[in-house]
Design an enzyme around this catalytic site. Structure first.
Site, PDB file in Angstrom:
ATOM      1  N   ASP A   1     -30.601  89.613  -5.134  1.00 21.41           N
ATOM      2  CA  ASP A   1     -30.834  89.334  -6.548  1.00 21.41           C
ATOM      3  C   ASP A   1     -29.532  88.753  -7.103  1.00 21.41           C
ATOM      4  O   ASP A   1     -28.469  88.919  -6.502  1.00 21.41           O
ATOM      5  CB  ASP A   1     -31.218  90.616  -7.273  1.00 21.41           C
ATOM      6  CG  ASP A   1     -31.500  90.384  -8.745  1.00 21.41           C
ATOM      7  OD1 ASP A   1     -32.026  89.308  -9.077  1.00 21.41           O
ATOM      8  OD2 ASP A   1     -31.170  91.268  -9.549  1.00 21.41           O
ATOM      9  N   LYS A   2     -29.577  88.062  -8.224  1.00 22.30           N
ATOM     10  CA  LYS A   2     -28.350  87.455  -8.757  1.00 22.30           C
ATOM     11  C   LYS A   2     -27.701  88.334  -9.815  1.00 22.30           C
ATOM     12  O   LYS A   2     -26.646  88.906  -9.581  1.00 22.30           O
ATOM     13  CB  LYS A   2     -28.643  86.060  -9.338  1.00 22.30           C
ATOM     14  CG  LYS A   2     -27.376  85.344  -9.820  1.00 22.30           C
ATOM     15  CD  LYS A   2     -27.679  83.978 -10.415  1.00 22.30           C
ATOM     16  CE  LYS A   2     -28.231  84.084 -11.829  1.00 22.30           C
ATOM     17  NZ  LYS A   2     -27.225  84.572 -12.817  1.00 22.30           N
TER      18      LYS A   2
ATOM     19  N   ALA B   1     -33.742  96.678 -10.944  1.00 21.97           N
ATOM     20  CA  ALA B   1     -34.591  96.134 -11.998  1.00 21.97           C
ATOM     21  C   ALA B   1     -35.441  95.004 -11.437  1.00 21.97           C
ATOM     22  O   ALA B   1     -34.919  94.002 -10.969  1.00 21.97           O
ATOM     23  CB  ALA B   1     -33.734  95.622 -13.145  1.00 21.97           C
ATOM     24  N   ASN B   2     -36.738  95.173 -11.491  1.00 19.87           N
ATOM     25  CA  ASN B   2     -37.707  94.164 -11.017  1.00 19.87           C
ATOM     26  C   ASN B   2     -37.631  93.904  -9.509  1.00 19.87           C
ATOM     27  O   ASN B   2     -38.253  92.965  -9.021  1.00 19.87           O
ATOM     28  CB  ASN B   2     -37.523  92.824 -11.750  1.00 19.87           C
ATOM     29  CG  ASN B   2     -37.748  92.950 -13.236  1.00 19.87           C
ATOM     30  OD1 ASN B   2     -38.608  93.707 -13.658  1.00 19.87           O
ATOM     31  ND2 ASN B   2     -36.981  92.236 -14.023  1.00 19.87           N
TER      32      ASN B   2
END
Length: 1258
Positions: free
Chosen positions: A492-493, A873-874
């Site tokens: 993820d970034k 998150a997500n």
């Protein structure tokens, strides 16, 4: 013969299964009963281990409607079998959402799940005439009910089953349920609880003891006891008890922890609204879908999933998402286009309160309650599904474990040969039948080592402890080995590669169709009254909790940059001022004591702005909006904030600056995160009540573009170094983010994921529209002359450094970039292109959470071993789906991830891979050692059987306890190597180098044991040993003292010269293979740094040398060895030294050098570009000649890669038209390329896809 067709339940879902119906068969049961008695209960155990045999062996096939027992098989690659019994529910209706006469009384008050079981024919008498029998079964904490319409069993999840629209929730379901209707629905949905029952120790004990491993140990113990090996049997019993006790404690602790996590707030008191408008207090366990509950002002822990239809809530969803930032939940829309659509939990999650989440506070209005409609309860809730995934995890398909079973089968085959050999030899020598049975079965217990599972687990346990020391916690230890095979890691970034927080770099306002110069201070006085700053101050979801501003970090940075003040109205203030404004923001200059003391000044101040209504941020829509009223003004305003390309598409085109695209690209290429703002003045006749029901689509249209906010998202200090380390280790890195494409590409370049000289190709796909087919346009990001459309294409670059080194890498200096929208179009309309694209895709931008999970699945489908690292998150779905998921969040949502890191950067990833590789090599070493241990002992016993002898009880005990256990456990202590090397360890035991290693060591051990066995018989002093033998010239008087000791063993012929010689030689062989197999670099630290192992081996070596060269009568008596002359002892030492030398030469020269370096890696080097100078060309030529010859000798010449992505990469080398040319377009109507992936399902509704794109101008 009638074909037994299976029905599918949970079709299209992760837990899809085939199901067959069966009913009991009397004659089959009788036959099985007779078989159980004749086999001594072994048949019953077999039927317990194989449920499909148990059902088919005792029942006959029938339809599902008439079934008494159901048999299930999962449709995934694991093909697991389950069984369940059908029960009957007696209810006044057939389905939970049927309408009932309110006067109807439930039969027998059956609110407790109905009947427990059915009769033989499951047809009984109804308790009442109106009652209906409904068949159901429970599997994996989910209840399935028979449906006559579908002729299958279905799951009732909740209110979504009836496809109710948002408007109908307001009109038809907002009044609540009557008590009778609630009791009726509870018959189907059960108690609203996520029941994690902690099994009793007795149940866990029975389940553990019935494991095939312990059954085999029980068989061995009985056999050894029958052969009077009491000491050894007792030692194994003690080991088994300790192992079982440890296992039971661990399993029970896991259940207790999960139970504590789930039960902490599982039962609370709630206020339930009834149809007669009464509000009554009830336990949360009584709730059913359709109930209406009120949310108290001070919040609560949600006991169910409920949709908010009246009021607003501030919720902490860290339990589910891992994101501790509070989110605002607004009421479900009741009017407009959105309200006409069916309610869906995923689509309307901004209006849904999920089970287990914490409602911090509510926003309410005078005399009104915040209400929510229960939509799902129990295990059907989001939290329930999370708990189910922990209780019933999918098995891991790892080659090591598959090969381990195959290897054990080979050992069983060897044991079978020994079994037959023993029987034939014993019959020839006229051995009594009882002895034949015991000795022939004993050879099986020798060949299959009972301590193998415990020894292999030791390496994983030690690795888990080392991971804990570096802050990585593991809830699935078996996945540590899989980490050693990772060849692709998705990141993820935001919050993972980059910092969580954003810094405001500046703003750029739009005026008269063009951009003003960038400004760094939005709080300066000249901007206070502008619509731009007003939008920054109001378009957010911030709230005050205990006096502190709380909310999304981006919103916090944006709001704090304005210098404005946020105040939330109290209930008294709301009652005082008719224009209801729960939240008010005011410029800093108005923050004076007079304002607080005289609230009437608020009406006279034009600077104060009240937030009237809010449409929360949606990751799908990529925007949020608010309706506000500046106090003193007659009209309201709408402000919009979101992704620039989305906001621009919703604005009047003349208000969007002409240089919008170029300006946006300028910022995003530099890695800035850009947010656009827009404004719209609403009609003055629009009242507050109309705003509450206003459609979002109508509001967010015809906006006026205000400008851009430029946020700086800094890369974490550890990111670049870790990505470089992974690149050096030949591990692909992929970015999967929800951020803008160009921003993602910029971060990928800055972090080193994409190197400066490498090209980026953006795949921009659009679905079919009107008569135009679906198409993909290929843009080269650095040289794209065309202006970007209103919607920005998201580039996804997946750096391909394939783990198979046979692929040519020098020419493949390009990366694909794909947006979430393009990814959805390509997977649907270009399925054959997906594997080809993913081989070189490095950046995925604007990806929704479910798309992240889908991407992981597709990568796994082309045989990548995929890791996923995210902040929780997500990312929960992708973290759970990946072979190895690492969560950087320590919140409750991390339970979905096998690994959780206490450090907030990606430095945990190389640590995890290092420990995984070390644990994997340790597993190989221990497995090879245990296999050699059993084979060495097997060879010794087989040779001794030829002279009707055997190893003694204490010899077995000494070997198994003092040598094997100590060595096997200490050799697992080698820490991981400090660096990640280019190549990965083998993934399975059935590989050339490992098999050659084991086979050469077996042959070496056999040769030296046979040498000692035959050589001792050629000695001049050799004779058949008796208690009076005098090989060592020991006085007769001393020998006579030992007669009483040795006489009891004469019948087994344990004490003899062959036994003594083989015992000493084999004991040293165990230590030799342990040291030979305990390899260090490049995956583990050298063996000499493992001081417990080296100390153990050195101690055992010196002990054996001492008792060999300086025999002691007490030790000889204990070990049942005999005294042999000194020259023979010296000869044995020479044999042992020769054995050690040959073992080391075979392992290092043949396995490590010839096979591994020259043969099994020859083709990899041959297909890699080499840069050699004239000075070393001759050496390179010689190496290639040697490698080619050995590859031909071992039939390894030009062997294609086994993994699918390796095959595709080799094919792409021959494709001159790949990658696509700049500005080319691929249509679905084009003919299909020759390259296709048989594992990717084709879409029958689409035309074929052209993969060789023509150069068409865009």
């Amino acid at each position: 013969m009638k074909v037994k067709e299976a029905k599918l339940i949970n079709q299209g879902m992760e837990d899809e299964m085939e199901v067959w119906g069966y009913r009991p068969c009397l004659w089959k049961k009788v036959l099985v009963g007779v078989g159980v008695i004749c086999s001594g209960g072994l048949l019953l155990l077999l039927l317990y281990w194989l449920p499909e045999w148990g059902v088919k062996g005792t029942c006959t096939y029938t339809s599902l409607r008439d079934a008494h027992t159901l048999l299930f098989r999962t449709t995934d690659e694991f093909k697991q079998w389950f069984r369940a019994r059908v029960h009957v529910l007696v209810a006044p209706g057939k389905k939970p959402f049927d309408s009932l006469d309110l006067q109807t009384h439930l039969p027998n008050g059956d609110g407790d799940h109905g009947a427990d079981a059915i009769d033989e024919e499951h047809y009984g008498k109804f308790p009442h005439g109106l009652a209906t029998q409904i068949l159901y079964f429970t599997l994996h904490s989910t209840r399935y009910y028979w449906d006559d319409e579908h002729q299958n069993f279905l799951v009732y999840k909740g209110l979504e089953d009836v496809n109710v629209s948002c408007a109908e929730i307001h009109s038809d379901h907002s009044a609540g349920l009557s008590k009778t209707l609630q009791d009726y629905r509870r018959l189907f949905f059960g108690e609203n609880e996520i029941a994690v029952r902690v099994p009793s120790l007795f149940k866990l004990l029975i389940k553990e003891v019935l494991n095939p491993f312990y059954i085999f140990q029980l068989f061995s113990i009985i056999l050894w006891s029958a052969d009077e090996y009491y000491y050894y049997a007792s030692a194994i019993v003690l080991m088994s008890v300790i192992s079982i006790a440890t296992s039971l404690y661990t399993i029970r602790q896991q259940y207790v922890m999960l139970h504590a996590m789930v039960a902490a707030h599982s039962v609370v008191r709630v206020s339930v609204c009834r149809r007669n408008k009464d509000i009554e207090q009830a336990l949360s366990t009584e709730l059913v879908p359709g109930d209406v509950i009120t949310i108290p002002a001070n919040g609560m822990i949600m006991p169910c999933d409920a949709v908010l239809f009246h009021g607003t809530c501030i919720v902490n969803e860290s339990m589910l998402t891992g994101e501790s930032v509070p989110v605002t939940k607004t009421s479900l829309p009741s009017l407009g286009e959105e309200a006409a659509g069916n309610y869906n939990t995923e689509e309307h999650k901004r209006h849904t309160l999920f089970c287990g989440t914490h409602v911090i506070q509510t926003r309410f209005y005078t005399g009104e309650l915040v209400k929510a409609l229960v939509v799902r309860t129990g295990f059907s809730t989001e939290k329930g599904q999370l708990v189910r995934s922990i209780l019933y995890p999918k098995p891991m398909d790892f080659k090591l474990y598959r090969d381990a079973y195959l290897f054990l089968l080979c050992l069983v085959g060897v044991a079978g040969i020994g079994f037959i050999y023993t029987i034939i030899l014993s019959i020839i020598n006229k051995v009594p039948a009882g002895t034949i049975v015991i000795e022939s079965l004993d050879i099986i217990t020798i060949t299959v080592p009972p301590a193998l599972p415990a020894a292999m687990t030791a390496g994983i346990v030690f690795a888990q402890r080392r991971l804990k020391h570096v802050g990585i916690f593991c809830i699935s230890p078996q996945r540590i080995n899989i980490c050693g095979q990772l060849n692709l890691v998705c990141f993820d970034k935001t919050g993972t590669l980059t910092e969580d927080g954003l810094d405001l770099w500046g703003i750029q306002r739009a005026q008269d169709g063009s951009f003003s110069p960038p400004e760094s201070e939005p709080a300066k006085e000249s901007l206070v009254n502008t619509a731009f700053v007003a939008c920054m101050a109001t378009c957010h979801s911030l709230t005050k909790i205990d006096g502190e501003l709380s909310g999304d970090p981006l919103d916090l940075k944006m709001f704090s940059a304005t210098g404005w003040i946020l105040e939330e109205s109290t209930e008294e203030e709301t009652a005082l001022h008719n224009p209801i404004m729960p939240t008010v923001v005011r410029p800093p200059r108005l923050n004076t004591p007079e304002v607080h003391q005289n609230s009437s000044l608020i009406h006279n101040t034009s600077g104060d702005i009240g937030i009237v209504h809010q449409f929360p941020f949606s990751s799908t829509l990529q925007r949020m909006s608010v309706v506000v009223r500046r106090l003193g003004k007659k009209h309201m305003d709408a402000f919009l904030k979101g992704a620039p390309e989305v906001v621009a598409s919703l604005c009047k085109q003349h208000t969007v600056p002409q240089g919008f695209t170029e300006t946006l690209e300028t910022y995003t290429r530099q890695g800035f995160r850009v947010i656009a703002l827009a404004h719209r003045q609403l009609e003055s006749k629009l009242s507050w009540h109309k705003v509450q029901s206003l459609s979002r689509d109508l509001l967010e249209a015809n906006m006026e573009f205000l400008g851009l906010i430029i946020m700086q998202n800094k890369i974490k200090p550890a990111t670049a170094g870790v990505l470089h380390e992974l690149h050096q280790a030949n591990i692909r890195t992929v970015m999967v983010t929800g951020d803008n494409m160009l921003t993602a590409i910029s971060v990928a370049r800055d972090s080193g994921m994409i190197r400066p000289q490498e090209k980026v190709i953006v795949a921009d796909a659009v679905p079919p529209k009107d008569s135009c087919p679906a198409s993909i346009t290929w843009h080269y990001a650095e040289n794209s002359p065309q202006p970007v459309r209103d919607h920005q294409t998201v580039e996804i670059n997946l750096e391909e450094e394939t783990c198979d080194k046979r692929v040519l890498q020098g020419e493949q200096s390009y990366h694909f970039a794909v947006s979430g929208r393009a990814f959805a179009v390509i997977t649907k309309y270009f399925p054959q292109l997906v594997p080809k694209l993913l081989l070189k895709a490095t950046v995925f931008a604007r990806m929704a959470p479910d798309q992240k999970t889908q991407l992981v699945e597709v990568l796994q489908g082309i045989n990548y071993i995929v890791g996923m690292c995210g902040d929780g998150a997500n990312d929960c779905g992708a973290l759970k789906r990946a072979h190895s998921g690492v969560s950087l969040s320590e919140l409750e949502a991390s339970v979905a991830s096998p690994f959780t890191s206490s450090t907030s950067d990606i430095s945990c990833v190389p640590n995890l891979i290092r420990e995984g590789r070390a644990a994997l090599i340790t597993s190989f070493c221990v497995f090879k050692f245990m296999a050699l241990y059993s084979m060495i002992q097997y060879l010794s016993v087989t040779l001794l059987y030829s002279i009707l002898s055997n190893l003694g009880d204490f010899q077995f005990l000494f070997i198994d306890l003092l040598i094997i256990l100590i060595v096997a456990f200490t050799m697992s202590l080698n820490p991981a190597w400090k660096e990640l090397v280019w190549h990965r360890p083998p993934s399975g035991l059935i590989s050339g180098p490992l098999l050659c290693s084991v086979l050469t060591q077996i042959l070496c051990s056999l040769a030296f044991q046979v040498l000692a066995f035959l050589l001792v018989q050629q000695q001049s002093w050799y004779e058949k040993w008796t208690p009076q033998s005098d090989a060592c010239n020991i006085s007769q008087s001393n020998l006579s003292n030992d007669v009483n000791v040795t006489t009891p063993h004469d019948d087994k012929n344990i004490r003899n010269y062959e036994n003594t010689s083989l015992f000493y030689v084999s004991s040293f062989q165990y230590l030799v293979v342990a040291i030979v197999f305990s390899k260090g670099k490049p995956f583990r630290q050298p063996a000499y740094k493992n001081w417990p192992f080296m100390l153990s081996c050195a101690g055992l070596y010196f002990f054996f040398l001492f008792i060999m060269l300086y025999p002691m009568p007490a030790i000889e008596s204990f070990l049942e060895t005999v005294c042999v002359p000194l020259d023979w002892r010296v000869t044995l030492v020479i044999i042992i030294i020769g054995n050690a030398a040959v073992s080391f030469i075979l392992e290092i020269l043949i396995v490590d050098v010839i096979l591994w370096k020259l043969v099994f890696r020859a083709n990899q080097r041959a297909n890699r570009p080499t840069e050699s100078t004239a000075g070393d060309s001759q050496q390179v030529c010689n190496d290639r000649w040697g490698a080619s010859f050995l590859s031909w000798l071992f039939c390894r010449r030009n062997k294609p890669p086994r993994v699918l992505y390796g095959q595709l990469l080799l094919e792409l080398q021959e494709d001159a038209d790949w990658p696509p040319k700049p500005s080319s377009v691929t249509y679905t109507c084009d003919p299909l390329s020759s390259i296709s992936d048989p594992h990717m399902p084709a879409n029958p509704n689409t035309a074929q896809t052209k993969l060789k794109a023509p150069s068409l101008p865009v």
